[in-house]
Motif scaffolding. Sequence first.
Motif, PDB file in Angstrom:
ATOM      1  N   SER A   7       0.847  -1.192   0.000  1.00 21.80           N
ATOM      2  CA  SER A   7       0.000   0.000   0.000  1.00 21.80           C
ATOM      3  C   SER A   7       0.882   1.242   0.000  1.00 21.80           C
ATOM      4  CB  SER A   7      -0.909   0.008   1.227  1.00 21.80           C
ATOM      5  OG  SER A   7      -1.620   1.222   1.312  1.00 21.80           O
ATOM      6  N   ILE A   8       0.565   2.197  -0.877  1.00 26.39           N
ATOM      7  CA  ILE A   8       1.311   3.456  -0.882  1.00 26.39           C
ATOM      8  C   ILE A   8       0.956   4.277   0.353  1.00 26.39           C
ATOM      9  CG2 ILE A   8       1.605   5.652  -2.095  1.00 26.39           C
ATOM     10  CD1 ILE A   8       1.311   4.195  -4.700  1.00 26.39           C
ATOM     11  N   ASN A  40      -4.451   1.668   2.975  1.00 24.22           N
ATOM     12  CA  ASN A  40      -5.306   2.145   1.890  1.00 24.22           C
ATOM     13  C   ASN A  40      -5.107   1.251   0.676  1.00 24.22           C
ATOM     14  OD1 ASN A  40      -5.480   3.923  -0.739  1.00 24.22           O
ATOM     15  ND2 ASN A  40      -6.871   4.830   0.752  1.00 24.22           N
ATOM     16  N   VAL A  94      -6.532   1.661  -2.361  1.00 22.05           N
ATOM     17  CA  VAL A  94      -6.815   2.300  -3.647  1.00 22.05           C
ATOM     18  C   VAL A  94      -5.537   2.460  -4.461  1.00 22.05           C
ATOM     19  CG1 VAL A  94      -7.700   4.375  -4.759  1.00 22.05           C
ATOM     20  CG2 VAL A  94      -8.825   3.480  -2.712  1.00 22.05           C
ATOM     21  N   LYS A  95      -4.500   2.961  -3.824  1.00 26.61           N
ATOM     22  CA  LYS A  95      -3.221   3.156  -4.521  1.00 26.61           C
ATOM     23  C   LYS A  95      -2.229   2.120  -3.999  1.00 26.61           C
ATOM     24  CE  LYS A  95      -3.800   8.099  -5.474  1.00 26.61           C
ATOM     25  NZ  LYS A  95      -3.864   7.896  -6.945  1.00 26.61           N
ATOM     26  N   ARG A 154       1.544  -0.273  -4.710  1.00 24.63           N
ATOM     27  CA  ARG A 154       2.902  -0.209  -5.265  1.00 24.63           C
ATOM     28  C   ARG A 154       3.419  -1.631  -5.412  1.00 24.63           C
ATOM     29  NH1 ARG A 154       6.351   4.077  -2.507  1.00 24.63           N
ATOM     30  NH2 ARG A 154       5.359   5.324  -4.147  1.00 24.63           N
ATOM     31  N   THR A 180       7.995   3.237 -12.086  1.00 20.52           N
ATOM     32  CA  THR A 180       8.054   4.530 -11.410  1.00 20.52           C
ATOM     33  C   THR A 180       9.454   4.836 -10.909  1.00 20.52           C
ATOM     34  OG1 THR A 180       5.769   4.161 -10.673  1.00 20.52           O
ATOM     35  CG2 THR A 180       7.000   5.921  -9.586  1.00 20.52           C
ATOM     36  N   ASP A 217       3.946   2.066  -9.433  1.00 24.78           N
ATOM     37  CA  ASP A 217       2.749   2.585  -8.751  1.00 24.78           C
ATOM     38  C   ASP A 217       1.529   2.367  -9.644  1.00 24.78           C
ATOM     39  OD1 ASP A 217       4.390   3.364  -6.723  1.00 24.78           O
ATOM     40  OD2 ASP A 217       4.399   5.490  -7.236  1.00 24.78           O
ATOM     41  N   GLU A 271      -3.131   2.011  -9.759  1.00 28.66           N
ATOM     42  CA  GLU A 271      -4.453   2.069  -9.149  1.00 28.66           C
ATOM     43  C   GLU A 271      -4.971   0.635  -8.989  1.00 28.66           C
ATOM     44  OE1 GLU A 271      -6.304   4.690  -8.193  1.00 28.66           O
ATOM     45  OE2 GLU A 271      -4.939   6.286  -8.847  1.00 28.66           O
ATOM     46  N   ASN A 272      -5.508   0.340  -7.814  1.00 29.05           N
ATOM     47  CA  ASN A 272      -6.042  -0.989  -7.555  1.00 29.05           C
ATOM     48  C   ASN A 272      -7.199  -1.285  -8.513  1.00 29.05           C
ATOM     49  OD1 ASN A 272      -7.036  -3.394  -6.490  1.00 29.05           O
ATOM     50  ND2 ASN A 272      -6.881  -2.716  -4.389  1.00 29.05           N
TER      51      ASN A 272
END
Length: 325
Positions: A25-26, A169, A171-172, A174, A210, A228, A230-231
């Motif tokens: 998770s980022i 989180n 959503v974003k 790595r 990235t 990086d 988006e999930n």
Amino acid sequence: TLISATQVIRKDVEVKLSSVGRLQSILSPTVATEVSGRVLGTRVNSGDEVRAGDTLLTLDTTIVELNKNAALADIDSLKIQIANEERRVERFRSLKKKDYLASTQLDDSIAQVRVLRSQLKAAYARLEVINDQLKKAALISPVDGVIDERMVSTGDFVKVGTPAFTIINNVKLRAHLPLPEGVAARLSKGQPVHLSSPLAPGVSVDARITELRPVVGNGSRAVTAIVDLENPGTWRPDGTVIGIITVETREGAMIVPETSIVRRPTGPVVYVIEGDRVVQKSVELGLRTPEGIEVTGELSGDERIAEDGAAFLVDGAAIRLAEAN
């Protein structure tokens, strides 16, 4: 010799590297308490989903409420004192005009009003601080995510900065893709990566490198490609991810069927059809593709070459082409 023939194919060939890595998770903040107090109750546990703005826990605010009442009383008292002193100033000014009062008494009264107003301003500032403490007595989630760890319980006394929850989180994400030092020189930031996960068959993400991070220790020059993304919806931190990195695109590469390649003691060759005979051409083998094998060497790319039966040919051999079905 009876043979079949085929045309050398020209097409772009992508050189790819694969790696199996992990997702991270980022955003994974550790949420800490911002005021001291005893925990009245926790609203969430490990594994619970939360939204930004959700209350995670509440603290006992009894002492803060008492301080707020005291601050409000101080403000009321100061307002009364200021009003009384301002009336005294007006009375002293009236007496001063009639020379019934010394100037120093008027000046002292005006100065006292200024002091009281400064004290009132400070009292309002203290009240703002107390209100802020009351607001922070409810610990709020800063992001959407999942509670990874709860570190406090009801009844615990916490101080300012006590870690209370870790939130992940989703959503974003790595991706960390380890790669050996032998391919490190072929990698660069911005190269396209196709990502998939065995935990979600049929779901994939196209992204780009990235960052490239060297692996520390043992004198190794291996690297980890950071991607990086988006999930796509069902991926989770710490999950397995498979990355296919496109490191090069060879434009107009020559592709021939594997059956056209004959391995001789001097190296691989193909046989180019010239009339009713064949000419042997040396080639070097490259990538394997669905259409065949990439070759370089003595071909120009527009030749017809022997396919079935090529293994029985020699340079200059006479041939007869089989009719296509």
